[in-house]
Scaffold this motif. Structure first.
Motif, PDB file in Angstrom:
ATOM      1  N   ASN A   1     -40.333 -22.209  17.492  1.00 48.65           N
ATOM      2  CA  ASN A   1     -40.411 -23.650  17.699  1.00 48.65           C
ATOM      3  C   ASN A   1     -41.864 -24.126  17.727  1.00 48.65           C
ATOM      4  OD1 ASN A   1     -40.473 -26.156  19.598  1.00 48.65           O
ATOM      5  ND2 ASN A   1     -38.346 -25.955  18.953  1.00 48.65           N
ATOM      6  N   LEU A   2     -42.135 -25.207  17.002  1.00 51.44           N
ATOM      7  CA  LEU A   2     -43.516 -25.713  16.935  1.00 51.44           C
ATOM      8  C   LEU A   2     -44.026 -26.152  18.310  1.00 51.44           C
ATOM      9  CD1 LEU A   2     -43.289 -27.848  13.664  1.00 51.44           C
ATOM     10  CD2 LEU A   2     -44.413 -25.643  13.937  1.00 51.44           C
ATOM     11  N   GLY A   3     -43.121 -26.574  19.183  1.00 54.72           N
ATOM     12  CA  GLY A   3     -43.506 -27.080  20.500  1.00 54.72           C
ATOM     13  C   GLY A   3     -44.080 -26.011  21.416  1.00 54.72           C
TER      14      GLY A   3
ATOM     15  N   ASP B   1     -49.191 -25.166   2.771  1.00 60.13           N
ATOM     16  CA  ASP B   1     -47.982 -25.827   2.271  1.00 60.13           C
ATOM     17  C   ASP B   1     -46.810 -25.389   3.128  1.00 60.13           C
ATOM     18  OD1 ASP B   1     -47.061 -27.697   0.589  1.00 60.13           O
ATOM     19  OD2 ASP B   1     -47.163 -26.471  -1.236  1.00 60.13           O
ATOM     20  N   TRP B   2     -46.258 -26.336   3.862  1.00 60.02           N
ATOM     21  CA  TRP B   2     -45.239 -26.009   4.868  1.00 60.02           C
ATOM     22  C   TRP B   2     -43.830 -26.189   4.296  1.00 60.02           C
ATOM     23  CZ3 TRP B   2     -42.283 -29.285   8.547  1.00 60.02           C
ATOM     24  CH2 TRP B   2     -41.730 -28.535   9.586  1.00 60.02           C
ATOM     25  N   HIS B   3     -43.151 -25.094   4.034  1.00 59.25           N
ATOM     26  CA  HIS B   3     -41.791 -25.109   3.476  1.00 59.25           C
ATOM     27  C   HIS B   3     -41.647 -26.198   2.407  1.00 59.25           C
ATOM     28  CE1 HIS B   3     -40.947 -22.299   6.620  1.00 59.25           C
ATOM     29  NE2 HIS B   3     -41.068 -23.183   7.583  1.00 59.25           N
TER      30      HIS B   3
ATOM     31  N   LEU C   1     -39.761 -34.287  11.320  1.00 59.79           N
ATOM     32  CA  LEU C   1     -40.116 -33.143  12.147  1.00 59.79           C
ATOM     33  C   LEU C   1     -39.150 -33.139  13.339  1.00 59.79           C
ATOM     34  CD1 LEU C   1     -42.442 -31.067  12.045  1.00 59.79           C
ATOM     35  CD2 LEU C   1     -43.626 -32.457  13.739  1.00 59.79           C
ATOM     36  N   GLN C   2     -38.652 -31.956  13.700  1.00 56.25           N
ATOM     37  CA  GLN C   2     -37.644 -31.923  14.765  1.00 56.25           C
ATOM     38  C   GLN C   2     -38.243 -31.775  16.152  1.00 56.25           C
ATOM     39  OE1 GLN C   2     -35.091 -29.169  12.287  1.00 56.25           O
ATOM     40  NE2 GLN C   2     -33.595 -30.108  13.635  1.00 56.25           N
ATOM     41  N   VAL C   3     -39.538 -31.985  16.248  1.00 56.50           N
ATOM     42  CA  VAL C   3     -40.201 -32.036  17.558  1.00 56.50           C
ATOM     43  C   VAL C   3     -41.106 -33.258  17.540  1.00 56.50           C
ATOM     44  CG1 VAL C   3     -40.158 -29.557  18.104  1.00 56.50           C
ATOM     45  CG2 VAL C   3     -41.977 -30.453  16.671  1.00 56.50           C
TER      46      VAL C   3
ATOM     47  N   PHE D   1     -56.488 -15.422   6.636  1.00 55.72           N
ATOM     48  CA  PHE D   1     -56.179 -15.325   5.202  1.00 55.72           C
ATOM     49  C   PHE D   1     -54.764 -15.803   4.908  1.00 55.72           C
ATOM     50  CE2 PHE D   1     -59.463 -12.022   5.763  1.00 55.72           C
ATOM     51  CZ  PHE D   1     -60.391 -12.519   4.852  1.00 55.72           C
ATOM     52  N   GLU D   2     -54.636 -16.626   3.874  1.00 55.38           N
ATOM     53  CA  GLU D   2     -53.323 -17.133   3.451  1.00 55.38           C
ATOM     54  C   GLU D   2     -53.174 -16.899   1.952  1.00 55.38           C
ATOM     55  OE1 GLU D   2     -50.386 -18.515   4.577  1.00 55.38           O
ATOM     56  OE2 GLU D   2     -49.924 -18.547   2.436  1.00 55.38           O
ATOM     57  N   GLN D   3     -52.020 -16.337   1.568  1.00 53.58           N
ATOM     58  CA  GLN D   3     -51.826 -16.019   0.155  1.00 53.58           C
ATOM     59  C   GLN D   3     -51.608 -17.257  -0.722  1.00 53.58           C
ATOM     60  OE1 GLN D   3     -48.583 -13.290   0.369  1.00 53.58           O
ATOM     61  NE2 GLN D   3     -47.134 -14.793   1.155  1.00 53.58           N
TER      62      GLN D   3
HETATM   63  C1  LIG Z   1     -37.281 -25.763   6.454  1.00 52.03           C
HETATM   64  C2  LIG Z   1     -37.760 -25.512   7.854  1.00 52.03           C
HETATM   65  C3  LIG Z   1     -38.017 -26.583   8.699  1.00 52.03           C
HETATM   66  C4  LIG Z   1     -38.469 -26.359   9.998  1.00 52.03           C
HETATM   67  N1  LIG Z   1     -38.662 -27.433  10.800  1.00 52.03           N
HETATM   68  C5  LIG Z   1     -39.048 -27.241  12.067  1.00 52.03           C
HETATM   69  C6  LIG Z   1     -39.252 -28.360  12.945  1.00 52.03           C
HETATM   70  O1  LIG Z   1     -39.073 -29.512  12.536  1.00 52.03           O
HETATM   71  N2  LIG Z   1     -39.641 -28.114  14.233  1.00 52.03           N
HETATM   72  C7  LIG Z   1     -39.829 -26.836  14.693  1.00 52.03           C
HETATM   73  O2  LIG Z   1     -40.157 -26.661  15.861  1.00 52.03           O
HETATM   74  N3  LIG Z   1     -39.655 -25.765  13.878  1.00 52.03           N
HETATM   75  C8  LIG Z   1     -39.277 -25.933  12.591  1.00 52.03           C
HETATM   76  N4  LIG Z   1     -39.097 -24.844  11.785  1.00 52.03           N
HETATM   77  C9  LIG Z   1     -39.367 -23.496  12.332  1.00 52.03           C
HETATM   78  C10 LIG Z   1     -40.912 -23.137  12.366  1.00 52.03           C
HETATM   79  O3  LIG Z   1     -41.632 -24.140  12.950  1.00 52.03           O
HETATM   80  C11 LIG Z   1     -41.452 -22.911  11.018  1.00 52.03           C
HETATM   81  O4  LIG Z   1     -40.788 -21.844  10.429  1.00 52.03           O
HETATM   82  C12 LIG Z   1     -42.982 -22.652  10.983  1.00 52.03           C
HETATM   83  O5  LIG Z   1     -43.369 -22.770   9.641  1.00 52.03           O
HETATM   84  C13 LIG Z   1     -43.392 -21.313  11.535  1.00 52.03           C
HETATM   85  O6  LIG Z   1     -44.784 -21.203  11.383  1.00 52.03           O
HETATM   86  P1  LIG Z   1     -45.500 -19.851  11.031  1.00 52.03           P
HETATM   87  O7  LIG Z   1     -46.956 -20.144  11.037  1.00 52.03           O
HETATM   88  O8  LIG Z   1     -45.002 -18.745  11.862  1.00 52.03           O
HETATM   89  O9  LIG Z   1     -44.958 -19.408   9.601  1.00 52.03           O
HETATM   90  P2  LIG Z   1     -44.907 -19.985   8.137  1.00 52.03           P
HETATM   91  O10 LIG Z   1     -44.980 -21.451   8.102  1.00 52.03           O
HETATM   92  O11 LIG Z   1     -43.739 -19.314   7.500  1.00 52.03           O
HETATM   93  O12 LIG Z   1     -46.246 -19.433   7.483  1.00 52.03           O
HETATM   94  C14 LIG Z   1     -46.492 -18.060   7.312  1.00 52.03           C
HETATM   95  C15 LIG Z   1     -47.518 -17.922   6.227  1.00 52.03           C
HETATM   96  O13 LIG Z   1     -47.944 -16.581   6.129  1.00 52.03           O
HETATM   97  C16 LIG Z   1     -48.253 -16.306   4.785  1.00 52.03           C
HETATM   98  N5  LIG Z   1     -48.295 -14.867   4.602  1.00 52.03           N
HETATM   99  C17 LIG Z   1     -47.281 -13.973   4.806  1.00 52.03           C
HETATM  100  N6  LIG Z   1     -47.710 -12.720   4.558  1.00 52.03           N
HETATM  101  C18 LIG Z   1     -49.021 -12.815   4.185  1.00 52.03           C
HETATM  102  C19 LIG Z   1     -50.001 -11.851   3.795  1.00 52.03           C
HETATM  103  N7  LIG Z   1     -49.735 -10.549   3.759  1.00 52.03           N
HETATM  104  N8  LIG Z   1     -51.242 -12.312   3.484  1.00 52.03           N
HETATM  105  C20 LIG Z   1     -51.535 -13.644   3.530  1.00 52.03           C
HETATM  106  N9  LIG Z   1     -50.633 -14.585   3.873  1.00 52.03           N
HETATM  107  C21 LIG Z   1     -49.381 -14.172   4.204  1.00 52.03           C
HETATM  108  C22 LIG Z   1     -47.133 -17.020   4.026  1.00 52.03           C
HETATM  109  O14 LIG Z   1     -47.516 -17.293   2.704  1.00 52.03           O
HETATM  110  C23 LIG Z   1     -46.964 -18.292   4.845  1.00 52.03           C
HETATM  111  O15 LIG Z   1     -47.694 -19.375   4.331  1.00 52.03           O
HETATM  112  C24 LIG Z   1     -38.653 -25.032  10.477  1.00 52.03           C
HETATM  113  C25 LIG Z   1     -38.388 -23.957   9.636  1.00 52.03           C
HETATM  114  C26 LIG Z   1     -37.941 -24.194   8.346  1.00 52.03           C
HETATM  115  C27 LIG Z   1     -37.637 -23.004   7.465  1.00 52.03           C
END
Ligand SMILES: Cc1cc2nc3c(=O)[nH]c(=O)nc-3n(C[C@H](O)[C@H](O)[C@H](O)COP(=O)(O)OP(=O)(O)OC[C@H]3O[C@@H](n4cnc5c(N)ncnc54)[C@H](O)[C@@H]3O)c2cc1C
Length: 437
Positions: A402-404, A44-46, A56-58, A37-39
């Motif tokens: 880290n995405l890697g 949509d990534w940042h 992308l930094q990887v 589930f996603e709200q």
């Molecule tokens: C601007 C930016 C650029 C980055 N670039 C890189 C990069 O180039 N390379 C790298 O390795 N890392 C990068 N990172 C770090 C990392 O890869 C990212 O933060 C990545 O998005 C983490 O993925 P995630 O799935 O944990 O979280 P997120 O992408 O933050 O996604 C979490 C999701 O959970 C949802 N959510 C939260 N609570 C709930 C709920 N209760 N119910 C339903 N949905 C919910 C949110 O809406 C969100 O969409 C970057 C970070 C940032 C901030």
């Protein structure tokens, strides 16, 4: 409220890249029944930082599936192929794809996964002990407010991070004072301002500053960049340093005493907090170009200065920043119409995890404890697991965001979830040794 009777094998909270990767890998495995589930209305990534020209930094190899299975249909190369862009990508000759393309790729994958449900917020989890034990998950439809309650054997938390806004910057007009996470939708506000100041000196600060620098002369605003740091430090990107983002380093770090882990992590900022060399180079090149012919640069780069407070100007034309030069121990003021804080992100751990406080183990700092295979440590011996991607830097170290490493983590999670070796894990994946060998 509608109660669903089916018991799922796994329900995921949040669909960022980490859980999307898990959903994509599980899409190939028929024996488990999953929902994520996603709200947000769509993947949509940042979005506030999807600035044109950012990368992308990887390498693209750290897509959602390739590190587990290069033949998986959800790979980045398959996305390129299905979108008929193979020759363009081939001639591009780059590993570092545009950040906007990574987002488009993830959206393409998410649209093929029926397990991913967008526009649904998870608002509560309860552990239920009846004949069978399971989690009860409350999910709200963001548009209709309709609530469904699902049952699942296991959970996986992929709730990511949220922007950090210092207290003194809160409660001001969010049109004028905002976090880099909101930069893209506020670009027009910057273009129309007389002065813009970026506070902080990480990668996001540098990317926003570079973009503003490109537009600053044409739009005619004064541009400043202020940081508390002693320099605009570059990220440590040498190949041997990058080996910290490997399964081997995670394994080494995990078994250290918690006190040591906290100390080590606190000193690893340059592996992930600094600025990429190519971004610094772009900025320097622009500054140099603009200075040709002794043109007066209407740009300032100020180090060693902590911004301690901010007040609106009495005539309503902007803000006064209270700055402190910590080496000279002198305070001074800086004025700006728009202020962009690049003050980082913190892990987002939903409040409802704390409703399970009796069920989970917590450390002295109030953080959850995590097993090596990414399950939250439990106080009870029940067969229901909560796997976590988020908020695990204290246990699994610097590579946690880290995405890697995301696909490796998902391989570990899938092997545990299915109780067999679906994916072989590497014995040794890097050249150097962190542990004694
Ligand atoms: C601007 C930016 C650029 C980055 N670039 C890189 C990069 O180039 N390379 C790298 O390795 N890392 C990068 N990172 C770090 C990392 O890869 C990212 O933060 C990545 O998005 C983490 O993925 P995630 O799935 O944990 O979280 P997120 O992408 O933050 O996604 C979490 C999701 O959970 C949802 N959510 C939260 N609570 C709930 C709920 N209760 N119910 C339903 N949905 C919910 C949110 O809406 C969100 O969409 C970057 C970070 C940032 C901030």
């Amino acid at each position: 409220m509608v109660q669903q009777e089916e018991i799922y094998d796994l329900i995921g909270v949040g669909v960022g890249p980490f859980n999307l990767s898990l959903a994509a890998l599980l899409d190939e495995i028929d024996e488990v029944n999953t929902l994520f589930f996603e709200q947000k209305e769509q993947f949509d990534w940042h979005p506030g930082m999807l600035i044109e020209g950012t990368k992308l930094q990887v390498p693209f190899l750290a897509d959602l599936v390739t590190m587990a299975d290069p033949t998986n249909k959800h790979s980045f190369l398959n996305y390129i192929s299905k979108n008929d862009r193979m020759y363009q990508f081939y001639f591009l000759q780059r590993l570092d794809i545009p950040r906007r393309e990574y987002n488009d790729y993830c959206q393409w994958v998410s649209k093929q996964l029926s397990s991913c449900q967008f526009g649904h917020r998870v608002s509560n989890i309860r552990h239920v002990k009846e004949e069978e034990t399971y989690f009860e998950v409350t999910v709200e439809n963001v548009k209709t407010n309709e609530t469904n309650v699902y049952k699942t054997k296991h959970m996986v938390m992929g709730t990511g991070s949220v922007p950090v806004m210092p207290k003194s910057f809160q409660n001001l007009s969010d049109e004028d004072v905002f976090h880099t996470a909101d930069y893209v939708p506020k670009q027009d506000r910057c273009r129309n301002a007389k002065s813009v100041t970026v506070v902080g000196s990480g990668q996001s600060a540098a990317e926003a500053f570079r973009e503003l620098l490109k537009e600053q002369r044409e739009c005619g605003f004064r541009l400043d960049w202020i940081t508390r740091s002693a320099s605009f430090e570059s990220m440590e990107e040498s190949k041997l340093s990058l080996e910290h983002f490997s399964p081997d380093y995670v394994k080494y770090f995990y078994q250290l005493p918690q006190k040591d882990k906290d100390e080590i992590f606190a000193n690893q900022g340059l592996y992930y907090k600094g600025i990429s060399n190519h971004t610094i180079e772009d900025i320097y090149n622009l500054l140099y170009e603009y200075s040709v012919g002794n043109d007066q640069l209407n740009v300032g780069l100020q180090v060693l200065s902590e911004v301690r407070g901010i007040e609106p100007k009495s005539d309503g034309t902007g803000y006064v920043l209270d700055c402190f030069h910590w080496q000279k121990k002198e305070s001074y003021q800086h004025e700006s119409e728009v202020v962009i804080t690049a003050t980082g992100y913190k892990p987002y751990v939903p409040e409802f995890i704390h409703y399970l406080s009796e069920f989970l183990e917590w450390d002295e700092e109030g953080r959850y404890k995590v097993e090596a295979d990414y399950r939250l440590k439990k106080t009870e011996n029940v067969e229901n697991e909560i796997y976590v991607h988020s908020g695990i830097s204290h246990t699994h170290g610097v590579g946690s965001t880290n995405l890697g490493l995301a696909v490796h983590r998902n391989k570990v999670i899938i092997n545990h979830l299915l109780g067999r070796e679906v994916y072989k894990l590497p014995e040794k994946s890097i050249f150097q040794s962190f542990d004694i060998e």
